[in-house]
Design a protein around this motif. Structure first.
Motif, PDB file in Angstrom:
ATOM      1  N   ASP A  79       0.860  -1.182   0.000  1.00 44.36           N
ATOM      2  CA  ASP A  79       0.000   0.000   0.000  1.00 44.36           C
ATOM      3  C   ASP A  79       0.898   1.234   0.000  1.00 44.36           C
ATOM      4  O   ASP A  79       1.655   1.451   0.954  1.00 44.36           O
ATOM      5  CB  ASP A  79      -0.886   0.005   1.247  1.00 44.36           C
ATOM      6  N   PRO A  80       0.881   2.062  -1.054  1.00 41.15           N
ATOM      7  CA  PRO A  80       1.764   3.238  -1.116  1.00 41.15           C
ATOM      8  C   PRO A  80       1.475   4.271  -0.033  1.00 41.15           C
ATOM      9  O   PRO A  80       2.277   5.175   0.181  1.00 41.15           O
ATOM     10  CB  PRO A  80       1.488   3.806  -2.515  1.00 41.15           C
ATOM     11  N   ASN A  81       0.340   4.136   0.654  1.00 37.28           N
ATOM     12  CA  ASN A  81       0.003   5.085   1.718  1.00 37.28           C
ATOM     13  C   ASN A  81       0.638   4.725   3.063  1.00 37.28           C
ATOM     14  O   ASN A  81       0.690   5.574   3.960  1.00 37.28           O
ATOM     15  CB  ASN A  81      -1.521   5.154   1.900  1.00 37.28           C
ATOM     16  N   THR A  82       1.110   3.478   3.198  1.00 37.06           N
ATOM     17  CA  THR A  82       1.649   3.044   4.482  1.00 37.06           C
ATOM     18  C   THR A  82       3.067   2.500   4.391  1.00 37.06           C
ATOM     19  O   THR A  82       3.746   2.405   5.414  1.00 37.06           O
ATOM     20  CB  THR A  82       0.751   1.948   5.085  1.00 37.06           C
ATOM     21  N   ILE A  83       3.542   2.151   3.214  1.00 36.63           N
ATOM     22  CA  ILE A  83       4.869   1.570   3.077  1.00 36.63           C
ATOM     23  C   ILE A  83       5.929   2.578   3.525  1.00 36.63           C
ATOM     24  O   ILE A  83       5.818   3.782   3.274  1.00 36.63           O
ATOM     25  CB  ILE A  83       5.116   1.113   1.624  1.00 36.63           C
ATOM     26  N   SER A  84       6.957   2.109   4.217  1.00 38.52           N
ATOM     27  CA  SER A  84       8.013   2.986   4.718  1.00 38.52           C
ATOM     28  C   SER A  84       9.031   3.258   3.622  1.00 38.52           C
ATOM     29  O   SER A  84       9.072   2.580   2.591  1.00 38.52           O
ATOM     30  CB  SER A  84       8.712   2.347   5.913  1.00 38.52           C
ATOM     31  N   GLU A  85       9.866   4.270   3.873  1.00 32.53           N
ATOM     32  CA  GLU A  85      10.889   4.612   2.885  1.00 32.53           C
ATOM     33  C   GLU A  85      11.902   3.481   2.741  1.00 32.53           C
ATOM     34  O   GLU A  85      12.392   3.219   1.635  1.00 32.53           O
ATOM     35  CB  GLU A  85      11.604   5.902   3.299  1.00 32.53           C
ATOM     36  N   GLU A  86      12.227   2.809   3.851  1.00 36.12           N
ATOM     37  CA  GLU A  86      13.174   1.689   3.778  1.00 36.12           C
ATOM     38  C   GLU A  86      12.620   0.564   2.904  1.00 36.12           C
ATOM     39  O   GLU A  86      13.346  -0.044   2.112  1.00 36.12           O
ATOM     40  CB  GLU A  86      13.475   1.160   5.187  1.00 36.12           C
ATOM     41  N   GLU A  87      11.329   0.295   3.048  1.00 41.40           N
ATOM     42  CA  GLU A  87      10.709  -0.763   2.232  1.00 41.40           C
ATOM     43  C   GLU A  87      10.660  -0.359   0.760  1.00 41.40           C
ATOM     44  O   GLU A  87      10.842  -1.200  -0.134  1.00 41.40           O
ATOM     45  CB  GLU A  87       9.302  -1.050   2.744  1.00 41.40           C
ATOM     46  N   LEU A  88      10.431   0.919   0.493  1.00 40.06           N
ATOM     47  CA  LEU A  88      10.442   1.386  -0.893  1.00 40.06           C
ATOM     48  C   LEU A  88      11.830   1.231  -1.508  1.00 40.06           C
ATOM     49  O   LEU A  88      11.980   0.849  -2.668  1.00 40.06           O
ATOM     50  CB  LEU A  88      10.006   2.849  -0.961  1.00 40.06           C
ATOM     51  N   ASN A  89      12.857   1.532  -0.717  1.00 38.77           N
ATOM     52  CA  ASN A  89      14.228   1.418  -1.217  1.00 38.77           C
ATOM     53  C   ASN A  89      14.628  -0.022  -1.471  1.00 38.77           C
ATOM     54  O   ASN A  89      15.540  -0.290  -2.260  1.00 38.77           O
ATOM     55  CB  ASN A  89      15.200   2.056  -0.221  1.00 38.77           C
ATOM     56  N   SER A  90      13.960  -0.976  -0.802  1.00 42.77           N
ATOM     57  CA  SER A  90      14.277  -2.389  -1.022  1.00 42.77           C
ATOM     58  C   SER A  90      13.723  -2.871  -2.361  1.00 42.77           C
ATOM     59  O   SER A  90      14.116  -3.935  -2.845  1.00 42.77           O
ATOM     60  CB  SER A  90      13.719  -3.247   0.117  1.00 42.77           C
ATOM     61  N   LEU A  91      12.799  -2.112  -2.943  1.00 35.88           N
ATOM     62  CA  LEU A  91      12.263  -2.439  -4.260  1.00 35.88           C
ATOM     63  C   LEU A  91      13.121  -1.780  -5.327  1.00 35.88           C
ATOM     64  O   LEU A  91      14.009  -0.988  -5.049  1.00 35.88           O
ATOM     65  CB  LEU A  91      10.807  -1.954  -4.359  1.00 35.88           C
ATOM     66  N   PHE A 111      -2.963   8.409  -1.684  1.00 33.39           N
ATOM     67  CA  PHE A 111      -3.077   7.693  -2.947  1.00 33.39           C
ATOM     68  C   PHE A 111      -4.349   6.861  -2.892  1.00 33.39           C
ATOM     69  O   PHE A 111      -4.460   5.931  -2.072  1.00 33.39           O
ATOM     70  CB  PHE A 111      -1.872   6.788  -3.182  1.00 33.39           C
ATOM     71  N   SER A 112      -5.322   7.189  -3.736  1.00 37.45           N
ATOM     72  CA  SER A 112      -6.584   6.447  -3.728  1.00 37.45           C
ATOM     73  C   SER A 112      -6.718   5.519  -4.917  1.00 37.45           C
ATOM     74  O   SER A 112      -7.573   4.634  -4.920  1.00 37.45           O
ATOM     75  CB  SER A 112      -7.764   7.426  -3.706  1.00 37.45           C
ATOM     76  N   LYS A 113      -5.899   5.697  -5.932  1.00 34.90           N
ATOM     77  CA  LYS A 113      -5.945   4.823  -7.109  1.00 34.90           C
ATOM     78  C   LYS A 113      -4.561   4.805  -7.749  1.00 34.90           C
ATOM     79  O   LYS A 113      -3.734   5.704  -7.509  1.00 34.90           O
ATOM     80  CB  LYS A 113      -6.993   5.318  -8.122  1.00 34.90           C
TER      81      LYS A 113
END
Length: 368
Positions: A79-91, A111-113
């Motif tokens: 969920d882009p509304n709750t994911i942390s920056e560290e988790e985003l960087n792991s992608l 982010f709704s859509k």
């Protein structure tokens, strides 16, 4: 044998000193070459290198890197509304894009859509196409039950506010974050005005849920009617464009610090305004603003700076906005060939100067 050596030595000494030095160098190089060649023959042959160990280590390293890359690019639903920056960087998302997603959320936006992520700076089609299948948007009510509680609980007891005059501290008291507050202040500084409560939705960062919670506390003071505005205009003192500074210019409706600064700079380039309509020559100046203040501005032309065209050099002439390179070169050439210019009408004989151009520059030049 001794006679042969003496003959060779005698012939050698007959050469000039420079030639003898060259012969010595050549002989030395020949001897060194022969010595090195014989030395190489005496060295033992080196057995073939065994690269099997090195190749095995290289293969292991490549497999490790491939596994690491596969692990890094493995997506799972998020969920882009709750994911942390560290988790985003792991992608496999560039760090700058990940930071922009976090900044967007910090403004209070949601982010709704999936298409909402396309608003993020740096989110190109290739990145979006990779993450789109893994995006999840659970109901906002279930995931963000506290979103409607963005305003302080004690707000019910602090009355109301007018977004046209409220200070930054007052706005923050009603739950506006720093980003929203700065946007409201900038909107007002640029001449913006909130006439209706719904106008707050124009502010970037203010969303509908936040506005609906805030709406009962918004009290916009009624604007002055046309008769009052007309009366104020009649009482308003006119301003001389050639003597006013930026603080005085900002008193005119529709003129903020940016246009006030541009007006002063253009006045310096001209040498002074010869008529009010020259405001329209200021970069980006809106015609509607000029017509709104036309009756409030004057131009005192007594102190306009004039260029002495018989003595001015190229640099002085080209600085003026009404002269271009062709005009300046033609004037200097005419002056060199014909002497001083007695009357301004003589300029009609110079290329690039027609009657209309001469009348335009007449307030800024003199033959004296």
């Amino acid at each position: 044998m001794g006679n042969l050596f003496k003959k060779i030595l005698r012939q050698y000494l007959e050469y000039p000193r420079a030639d003898r030095n060259v012969i010595i160098v050549l002989v030395a190089m020949i001897l060194i070459t022969i010595f090195v060649n014989e030395l190489v023959k005496c060295l033992p042959e080196k057995p073939d290198e065994d690269y099997s160990t090195l190749l095995e280590k290289l293969k292991i390293w490549e497999e490790t890197e491939q596994n690491r890359e596969a692990a890094r690019t493995t997506f799972s639903p998020f969920d882009p509304n709750t994911i942390s920056e560290e988790e985003l960087n792991s992608l496999s998302i560039p760090r700058q894009v990940a930071r922009n997603i976090i900044k967007y959320r910090n403004t209070g936006a949601i982010f709704s859509k999936p298409s909402d992520l396309r608003r993020i700076y740096g989110m190109d089609d290739s990145i979006f196409s990779r993450i789109e299948p893994y995006l999840q948007f659970p109901s906002q009510k279930a995931i963000y039950p506290k979103k409607k509680e963005t305003l302080p609980a004690e707000m019910e007891h602090i009355g109301s506010f007018d977004p046209n005059i409220a200070t930054a501290e007052r706005l923050k008291l009603f739950g506006f974050n720093s980003f929203q507050t700065d946007n409201i202040i900038r909107y007002r500084e640029k001449g913006g005005q909130f006439k209706l409560k719904q106008d707050l939705l124009k502010i970037y960062g203010v969303d509908t849920p936040f506005f609906e919670k805030l709406a009962p506390h918004i009290k916009i003071q009624p604007t002055k009617n046309s008769a009052q505005v007309k009366e104020e205009k009649l009482d308003f003192v006119t301003i001389d464009l050639n003597s006013a500074d930026t603080s005085q210019l900002k008193k005119l409706p529709g003129i903020g610090p940016v246009f006030a600064t541009r007006i002063v700079k253009y006045r310096i380039l001209l040498g002074g305004f010869s008529k009010p309509s020259q405001l329209l020559e200021v970069y980006g100046f809106p015609p509607e603003t000029y017509y709104a203040i036309e009756n409030q501005i004057t131009t005192d032309t007594t102190n306009i700076s004039r260029i002495r065209i018989n003595f001015a050099d190229y640099a002085e002439l080209i600085r003026h906005p009404y002269f271009n390179q062709e005009m300046v070169k033609a004037m200097i050439k005419y002056r060199d060939n014909n002497g001083i210019i007695q009357q301004l009408n003589e300029l009609e004989e110079i290329k690039g100067f027609d009657k209309q151009t001469i009348e335009k520059i007449r307030p800024y030049i003199t033959c004296r």
